[in-house]
Design an enzyme around this catalytic site. Structure first.
Site, mmCIF file in Angstrom:
data_model
loop_
_atom_site.group_PDB
_atom_site.id
_atom_site.type_symbol
_atom_site.label_atom_id
_atom_site.label_comp_id
_atom_site.label_asym_id
_atom_site.label_seq_id
_atom_site.Cartn_x
_atom_site.Cartn_y
_atom_site.Cartn_z
ATOM 1 N N CYS A 93 -8.279 -5.101 -1.475
ATOM 2 C CA CYS A 93 -8.655 -4.917 -0.223
ATOM 3 C C CYS A 93 -8.715 -3.419 0.216
ATOM 4 O O CYS A 93 -9.494 -3.203 1.245
ATOM 5 C CB CYS A 93 -7.497 -5.352 0.862
ATOM 6 S SG CYS A 93 -5.918 -4.788 0.348
ATOM 7 N N CYS A 120 -9.088 -9.083 0.634
ATOM 8 C CA CYS A 120 -8.489 -9.067 -0.671
ATOM 9 C C CYS A 120 -9.104 -9.506 -2.079
ATOM 10 O O CYS A 120 -8.752 -9.703 -3.043
ATOM 11 C CB CYS A 120 -6.801 -9.506 -0.672
ATOM 12 S SG CYS A 120 -5.989 -8.559 0.518
ATOM 13 N N LYS A 123 4.756 -13.103 0.815
ATOM 14 C CA LYS A 123 4.022 -12.126 1.456
ATOM 15 C C LYS A 123 3.424 -12.603 2.898
ATOM 16 O O LYS A 123 2.592 -13.569 2.806
ATOM 17 C CB LYS A 123 3.087 -11.082 0.994
ATOM 18 C CG LYS A 123 2.333 -10.237 1.829
ATOM 19 C CD LYS A 123 1.366 -9.461 1.075
ATOM 20 C CE LYS A 123 0.424 -8.435 1.787
ATOM 21 N NZ LYS A 123 -0.551 -7.428 0.771
ATOM 22 N N LYS A 175 8.076 -9.577 1.434
ATOM 23 C CA LYS A 175 7.447 -8.560 2.188
ATOM 24 C C LYS A 175 6.925 -9.293 3.635
ATOM 25 O O LYS A 175 6.291 -10.196 3.266
ATOM 26 C CB LYS A 175 6.085 -7.984 1.519
ATOM 27 C CG LYS A 175 5.411 -7.054 2.195
ATOM 28 C CD LYS A 175 4.238 -6.568 1.113
ATOM 29 C CE LYS A 175 3.360 -5.520 2.031
ATOM 30 N NZ LYS A 175 2.017 -5.501 1.132
HETATM 31 C C1 PBG Z 1 -2.667 -5.188 0.759
HETATM 32 C C2 PBG Z 1 -1.400 -4.644 1.028
HETATM 33 C C3 PBG Z 1 -0.753 -4.442 2.337
HETATM 34 C C4 PBG Z 1 0.451 -3.739 2.064
HETATM 35 C C5 PBG Z 1 0.609 -3.388 0.579
HETATM 36 N N1 PBG Z 1 -0.553 -4.102 0.067
HETATM 37 C C6 PBG Z 1 -0.950 -5.029 3.635
HETATM 38 C C7 PBG Z 1 -2.005 -5.788 4.118
HETATM 39 O O1 PBG Z 1 -2.171 -6.841 3.921
HETATM 40 O O2 PBG Z 1 -3.014 -4.689 4.604
HETATM 41 C C8 PBG Z 1 1.436 -3.297 3.194
HETATM 42 C C9 PBG Z 1 2.354 -2.260 2.916
HETATM 43 C C10 PBG Z 1 2.858 -1.606 4.277
HETATM 44 O O3 PBG Z 1 2.621 -2.010 5.391
HETATM 45 O O4 PBG Z 1 3.576 -0.738 3.971
HETATM 46 N N2 PBG Z 1 -2.837 -6.138 -0.420
HETATM 47 ZN ZN ZN Z 2 -4.994 -6.807 -0.596
#
Ligand code: PBG
Ligand code: ZN
Length: 326
Positions: free
Chosen positions: A125, A133, A198, A251
């Protein structure tokens, strides 16, 4: 009879002074539990503040080496790298190229600090011009095309010298594809930390400024989990573990501590939690107003993650927290 005569059990006995409280304390936070995320940008001598994450900067590789050195000196468990490439495209090629931004960062940090454990976020992403992504088919991310490319990205990171890869795109089969890619390139010993649990979350807001990965259309709800779901987390984790995940991550962190505990009770592999950007931003904002005691809130939160079942904690508070607990 006096009412107080009946009290046999007095839990307060074990709280009377710091010495006894320390002896019966159940969970401990150590610097080695903490993983510091770093955002790497092209160029030199760049340390560009991320406005919604006070204290966190986008760093050019030379600057990242300095911060990484600090992390090592403070005894952190390691760092996790996110790259923001000079050029984005439909498939995120920079993430798979030998001289891509993260590959160069891995190699340079590794050569400056061979002992420091380096994890790389393995997702597209930050590298795609549409901010999703993986490559788009129709109106959403093409799952099966993405996992094949993820295998290539992981191998590129491995060749650069990374210690662990961390797929975060919530593609079905991503762990299996990465495991196959790594194994066929001779990296059977390189572990995979799966962000397999996630959730689609508003708490990622500030990260999108930091990593410049806001989708140009739609959102990530078709691949990230629905925040209302609990049993689904067990299913997701089971799938990834089956595919060879060495560590599972939950997460975001704070709103999902129940999930962390569920996984701890169900599985016996190490768990990680991501104390995400929005959680960090809220603490910083209140602390800057003088409304909360930052040190107290941060250490209580991080200890809470350990109590909930986390072995590793990815946190932007990493350097501060390590200084405070030493
Ligand atoms: C994307 C990714 C994200 C985070 C880590 N890798 C978020 C998203 O889906 O945009 C978020 C980490 C954070 O908010 O500190 N693959
Ligand atoms: Zn991503």
């Amino acid at each position: 009879m006096n009412l107080t005569d009946k009290i046999i059990h007095r839990p307060r006995r074990l709280r009377t002074n710091p010495a006894i409280r320390r002896m019966v304390r159940e969970n401990h936070l150590h610097p080695e539990d903490l993983i510091l995320p770093l955002f790497i940008v092209p160029g030199e001598n760049i340390k560009k503040p991320i406005l919604s994450m006070p204290g966190v900067d986008q760093l050019s590789i030379d600057q990242a080496v300095m911060v990484a050195k600090e992390a090592q000196e403070l005894g952190l468990g390691g760092i996790i790298l996110f790259g923001i490439p000079a050029k984005k495209d439909g498939t995120g090629s920079d993430a798979r190229s030998a001289d891509g931004i993260v590959q160069r960062a891995i190699a340079e940090i590794k050569s400056a600090l061979p002992e420091l454990y380096i994890i790389a976020d393995t997702c597209f992403c930050e590298y795609t011009d549409h901010g999703h992504c993986g490559p788009i088919k129709g109106s959403s991310v093409d799952n099966d095309a993405t996992i094949e490319l993820l295998g290539e990205a992981a191998v590129a990171q491995a060749k650069a010298g990374v210690d662990m890869v961390a797929p975060s795109g919530m593609m079905d089969g991503m762990v299996q594809a990465i495991r196959a890619g790594l194994d066929s390139a001779g990296y059977e010993e390189l572990p995979i930390l799966s962000y397999g649990v996630k959730y689609s979350s508003a708490y990622y807001g500030p990260f999108r400024e930091a990593a410049e990965n806001t989708p140009t259309f739609g959102d990530r709800r078709a691949y990230q989990m629905d925040s209302a779901n609990r049993l689904e987390a067990i299913r997701e984790a089971a799938l990834d573990i089956d595919q060879g995940a060495d560590i599972m991550m939950v997460k975001p962190g704070l709103a999902y501590m129940d999930i962390l505990r569920d996984l701890k009770n169900h599985f016996d592999l190490p768990l990680a939690v991501y104390n995400v950007s929005g959680e960090y931003a809220m603490v910083k904002a209140a602390a800057m107003q003088g409304w909360i005691d930052e040190k107290g809130v941060v250490l209580e939160t991080l200890t809470g993650f350990k109590r909930a079942g986390a072995d590793l904690i990815l946190t932007y508070h990493g350097l501060d927290a390590a200084r405070w607990i030493r």
